[in-house]
Design a protein around this motif. Structure first.
Motif, short mmCIF file in Angstrom:
data_model
loop_
_atom_site.label_atom_id
_atom_site.label_comp_id
_atom_site.label_asym_id
_atom_site.label_seq_id
_atom_site.Cartn_x
_atom_site.Cartn_y
_atom_site.Cartn_z
N PHE A 93 39.94 39.13 37.20
CA PHE A 93 40.71 40.30 36.77
C PHE A 93 41.51 40.86 37.95
O PHE A 93 42.70 41.19 37.81
N GLU A 94 40.87 40.96 39.11
CA GLU A 94 41.53 41.52 40.29
C GLU A 94 42.67 40.62 40.77
O GLU A 94 43.73 41.10 41.17
N THR A 95 42.46 39.31 40.72
CA THR A 95 43.52 38.37 41.10
C THR A 95 44.71 38.49 40.17
O THR A 95 45.87 38.52 40.60
N ALA A 96 44.43 38.58 38.86
CA ALA A 96 45.50 38.73 37.89
C ALA A 96 46.30 40.01 38.16
O ALA A 96 47.54 40.01 38.12
N ALA A 97 45.59 41.10 38.43
CA ALA A 97 46.26 42.38 38.68
C ALA A 97 47.18 42.29 39.90
O ALA A 97 48.30 42.82 39.90
N LYS A 98 46.72 41.61 40.95
CA LYS A 98 47.53 41.45 42.16
C LYS A 98 48.79 40.66 41.86
O LYS A 98 49.82 40.82 42.53
N ASN A 99 48.70 39.78 40.86
CA ASN A 99 49.86 38.94 40.50
C ASN A 99 50.70 39.54 39.38
O ASN A 99 51.55 38.85 38.80
N GLY A 100 50.45 40.81 39.07
CA GLY A 100 51.28 41.51 38.09
C GLY A 100 50.80 41.44 36.65
O GLY A 100 51.46 41.96 35.75
N VAL A 101 49.65 40.78 36.43
CA VAL A 101 49.10 40.70 35.07
C VAL A 101 48.15 41.89 34.91
O VAL A 101 46.96 41.81 35.22
#
Length: 338
Positions: A93-101
């Protein structure tokens, strides 16, 4: 005003990704779990057959692989949906958020058991969860010391078990089935035992456990040739291949729809898919696919997916899951920590 401006800029950015988000593809793109794959593919084919939209493209990459692709960013080059045989991890979830998701909805679709299956010509096998964990764990406590798993035969673990070689064909580390198996079998037995580190869940890496890729059908095929072996995969594959393989009883309970749904079968889990809400307006058919998947026609008590192995959620839980998905309820990090 800034909020609306930012929203417009974000929408424009979506449209400009690659060759143009609005025209880059006219099919929904889905990747992830091999366990969810047959259910997702069934819905995709139904959408193509009954609507004006082409069938979505569904790839079996494993839950971990699906979340990696899904969370890599926005735009036509990334999946609209990630299938998962476990809940999304906080780190994903955190990786996705960092990538704009940043706007994701979680869809819970039903239950599945993890079957430990063998060739149907073999005598039925019944083992305890602890015996199973002992057979697959990377390390075993011997004379007060943790050593690499020494067991080669089932009767070395329990003299009442057959003198049969221990060998498993199972999912690789990218698989949600592997994650769930580690947690519900190895960690449950050894994760709190003295001498093991807290949360221990390691699976042996010698010839007793052979990672067999993300195609569960290949594991089924191996069981036809190797009668010593057990395969580890989602219950739906056991049901689909009941003419050639049989599930072992775990703690005296055989895997079937009733035992999995009730939780009596000890290796049971929930199945999910995750949607990028920002892709709804740009990808034709995404809304219709999600609505079809969450419909009673598909995941209901007598839904079409039940016929290929999906075990439906209870009615109230199913209705709530559908309500959340159709409302595009935004998943939060706190939700994943509950």
């Amino acid at each position: 005003m800034n909020r609306f401006l930012n929203k417009a800029i974000f929408a424009l950015a979506l449209l400009l990704v690659g060759t143009g988000m609005a025209h880059a593809r006219d099919q929904v793109k889905i990747s992830g779990s091999s366990t969810v794959f047959p259910f997702s593919s069934y819905v995709a084919e139904e959408l193509g057959a009954t609507t004006k939209f082409p069938s979505p493209v569904v790839e079996s990459t494993g839950s971990g692989g699906g979340h990696k692709l899904f969370g890599a960013g926005m735009g036509a080059g990334t999946p609209d949906i990630a299938n998962s045989s476990r809940r999304m991890k906080s780190s994903e979830f955190e990786t996705a958020a960092k990538n704009g998701v940043t706007d994701i909805t979680e869809a819970k679709i039903g239950f599945d058991g993890i079957a430990v299956a063998q060739n149907k010509d073999n005598a039925p096998m019944s083992i305890s969860l602890e015996e199973l964990a002992t057979a697959v764990a990377a390390d075993i406590m011997v004379d007060g010391k943790l050593v690499p798993n020494p067991y080669k035969m089932w009767n070395e673990i329990n003299p009442q078990l057959p003198a049969r070689k221990i060998v498993f064909y199972g999912p690789p580390t990218s698989s949600g089935t592997r994650d769930a198996f580690e947690e519900m079998v190895v960690e449950k037995i050894f994760g709190k035992k003295e001498g093991y580190e807290k949360g221990y869940h390691a699976i042996r890496q010698d010839s007793a456990y052979v990672p067999a890729g993300e195609n569960d059908n290949l594991i089924v095929q191996k069981l036809a040739k190797d009668k010593d072996a057990f395969g580890i995969f989602g219950y739906s594959f056991l049901e689909e291949n009941a003419d050639s393989i049989q599930g072992a009883a775990i703690n005296g309970v055989t895997p079937n729809p009733e035992s999995v749904a009730s939780g009596k079968y000890p290796i049971s889990r929930s199945l999910f898919f995750y949607v990028k809400n920002a892709h709804y307006d740009a990808i034709p058919g995404l809304k219709e696919y999600v609505e079809l998947f969450m419909s009673e026609k598909m995941i209901g008590k007598d839904g079409l997916l039940k016929s290929i192995g999906l075990i439906p959620l209870p009615e109230e839980e199913r209705a709530k899951a559908r309500e959340n998905v159709l409302a595009k309820k935004k998943l939060t990090l706190d939700d994943l920590k509950k």
